[in-house]
Design a protein around this motif. Structure first.
Motif, short mmCIF file in Angstrom:
data_model
loop_
_atom_site.label_atom_id
_atom_site.label_comp_id
_atom_site.label_asym_id
_atom_site.label_seq_id
_atom_site.Cartn_x
_atom_site.Cartn_y
_atom_site.Cartn_z
N GLY A 16 -8.61 -9.39 1.90
CA GLY A 16 -9.45 -8.46 2.66
C GLY A 16 -9.90 -7.25 1.85
N GLY A 18 -9.18 -4.84 -2.19
CA GLY A 18 -8.50 -4.67 -3.47
C GLY A 18 -8.60 -5.90 -4.37
N ASP A 38 -6.09 -13.10 5.04
CA ASP A 38 -5.50 -11.76 5.08
C ASP A 38 -4.94 -11.56 6.48
N SER A 61 0.94 -13.92 5.82
CA SER A 61 1.63 -14.74 4.82
C SER A 61 3.14 -14.62 4.89
N ALA A 83 -1.68 -12.67 -3.47
CA ALA A 83 -1.86 -11.26 -3.82
C ALA A 83 -1.21 -10.30 -2.83
N VAL A 84 -0.52 -10.82 -1.82
CA VAL A 84 0.04 -9.91 -0.81
C VAL A 84 1.08 -8.99 -1.45
N PRO A 179 -0.53 -6.37 -13.12
CA PRO A 179 -1.51 -5.30 -13.34
C PRO A 179 -0.82 -3.96 -13.61
N THR A 181 -2.10 0.22 -13.25
CA THR A 181 -2.65 0.89 -12.06
C THR A 181 -4.12 0.51 -11.89
N1 LIG Z 1 -3.49 -1.51 -7.00
C1 LIG Z 1 -2.60 -1.43 -7.97
O1 LIG Z 1 -2.53 -0.43 -8.72
C2 LIG Z 1 -1.65 -2.57 -8.22
C3 LIG Z 1 -0.91 -2.56 -9.42
C4 LIG Z 1 -0.03 -3.61 -9.66
C5 LIG Z 1 0.10 -4.64 -8.75
N2 LIG Z 1 -0.64 -4.61 -7.60
C6 LIG Z 1 -0.45 -5.71 -6.66
O2 LIG Z 1 -1.70 -6.32 -6.40
C7 LIG Z 1 -1.72 -6.85 -5.09
C8 LIG Z 1 -2.92 -6.32 -4.34
O3 LIG Z 1 -2.83 -4.91 -4.29
P1 LIG Z 1 -4.14 -4.01 -4.06
O4 LIG Z 1 -3.71 -2.60 -4.33
O5 LIG Z 1 -5.28 -4.58 -4.82
O6 LIG Z 1 -4.49 -4.25 -2.53
P2 LIG Z 1 -4.17 -3.37 -1.23
O7 LIG Z 1 -2.74 -2.94 -1.27
O8 LIG Z 1 -5.19 -2.29 -1.08
O9 LIG Z 1 -4.39 -4.45 -0.09
C9 LIG Z 1 -3.35 -5.30 0.29
C10 LIG Z 1 -3.90 -6.35 1.24
O10 LIG Z 1 -2.78 -7.14 1.67
C11 LIG Z 1 -2.96 -7.45 3.04
N3 LIG Z 1 -1.66 -7.79 3.63
C12 LIG Z 1 -0.60 -6.97 3.83
N4 LIG Z 1 0.39 -7.64 4.42
C13 LIG Z 1 -0.03 -8.92 4.58
C14 LIG Z 1 0.55 -10.08 5.12
N5 LIG Z 1 1.79 -10.08 5.64
N6 LIG Z 1 -0.17 -11.23 5.13
C15 LIG Z 1 -1.42 -11.27 4.62
N7 LIG Z 1 -2.04 -10.18 4.11
C16 LIG Z 1 -1.35 -9.01 4.08
C17 LIG Z 1 -3.55 -6.16 3.61
O11 LIG Z 1 -4.16 -6.37 4.87
C18 LIG Z 1 -4.54 -5.78 2.51
O12 LIG Z 1 -5.79 -6.40 2.70
C19 LIG Z 1 -0.38 -6.47 -4.46
O13 LIG Z 1 0.53 -7.53 -4.60
C20 LIG Z 1 0.06 -5.29 -5.30
O14 LIG Z 1 1.45 -5.10 -5.28
C21 LIG Z 1 -1.52 -3.61 -7.32
#
Ligand SMILES: NC(=O)c1ccc[n+]([C@@H]2O[C@H](COP(=O)([O-])OP(=O)(O)OC[C@H]3O[C@@H](n4cnc5c(N)ncnc54)[C@H](O)[C@@H]3O)[C@@H](O)[C@H]2O)c1
Length: 247
Positions: A16, A18, A38, A61, A83-84, A179, A181
């Motif tokens: 949804g 990110g 999502d 998920s 990616a959750v 990743p 930040t």
């Molecule tokens: N943004 C960062 O800096 C970063 C850095 C390292 C790792 N990550 C990882 O990348 C992934 C995505 O992070 P992001 O920051 O891009 O996105 P985000 O955190 O902004 O979005 C997360 C998404 O997960 C969905 N979600 C949450 N719980 C859920 C569930 N139970 N079932 C299905 N969907 C669910 C939410 O609705 C949302 O759309 C995550 O695993 C995060 O830990 C992110």
């Protein structure tokens, strides 16, 4: 539009917003047939209105039942992109048992359940590629105030390696992207909700020697490689995309 993933059927979780959303779009732009899932139907509707050919499906998920229902409709999966994830802020002293359980459910159990549901399909079709999103905050690096998050993301790396080892002979590959930040709605929220958002943003940027945070599209680029046939000799590995954070 190029076609590095033409003919591949791909399921993306947390699509949804990110990294999940950017990756679903990148896969679609490479010719894949994408099912974007999502827990939040609102963001999925937005994605579908921007990209009507990306199929969207609400899916929690962390729910075994919801995944069982979802999988009934699926005949073939070439790639699973998990990616959750959720970031709990704080040390062990700020992490109550409920925080620990919630983080492990969202960040690890979600991947366990999705992989367990989809691997049998991959075995039947003689192969597939699973990509799990971890983080630099994991077994790769300890970061302040990322206690349970780091523990879950280290578990993601272990889960990935175990699956890779168990199914290497079945032509199923399993890799992790870690990743640094990356700009995303939840990252923006973490900045906005901090006591000093200007300083928090500076601190996040300072973690990357490149002097900036990454884009979700830069993570998606690695996902395209791992999903496609250019990476067919690659399994059980962790690919950092981190602006130099782990140099
Ligand atoms: N943004 C960062 O800096 C970063 C850095 C390292 C790792 N990550 C990882 O990348 C992934 C995505 O992070 P992001 O920051 O891009 O996105 P985000 O955190 O902004 O979005 C997360 C998404 O997960 C969905 N979600 C949450 N719980 C859920 C569930 N139970 N079932 C299905 N969907 C669910 C939410 O609705 C949302 O759309 C995550 O695993 C995060 O830990 C992110």
């Amino acid at each position: 539009m190029s076609a590095r993933l033409r003919g591949k059927k791909i399921i993306v979780t947390a699509a949804g917003q990110g990294i999940g959303k950017a990756t679903a779009i990148a896969f679609y732009n490479e010719g894949a047939q994408v099912i974007a899932t999502d827990i939040n139907p609102k963001t999925l509707t937005e994605l579908n209105s921007e990209y009507p050919n990306i199929k969207v499906q609400k899916l929690d998920s962390t729910s075994k039942n919801a995944i069982s229902e979802f999988i009934k409709e699926i005949d073939k999966v070439d790639v699973l992109f998990n990616a959750v994830g959720f970031v709990h802020h704080g040390t062990i002293l700020d992490c109550e048992e409920k925080d620990w359980n919630f983080s492990f459910d969202v960040n690890v159990k979600s991947m366990y359940l999705m992989c367990k549901a989809i691997i049998p399909l991959m075995i039947k079709q003689n192969g597939g590629s699973i990509i799990n999103v971890s983080s630099i905050a994991s077994s790769l690096k300890g970061l302040p105030n990322r206690f349970v998050y780091g523990a879950t993301k280290a578990a993601t790396i272990g889960l990935t390696k175990s699956i890779a080892a168990d199914f290497v002979k079945k032509n199923i590959r399993c890799n992790t992207i870690a990743p640094g930040t990356v700009f995303s709605p939840s990252w923006q929220e973490r900045v906005n909700n901090s006591p000093d958002p200007v300083q928090a943003k500076k601190d996040f940027i300072a973690r990357q020697p490149m002097g900036r945070i990454g884009t979700a599209e830069e993570i998606a680029a690695m996902a395209i490689y791992l999903a496609g046939d250019e990476s067919t000799f690659t399994t059980g590995n962790t690919f950092s995309v981190d602006g130099g954070m782990t140099i």
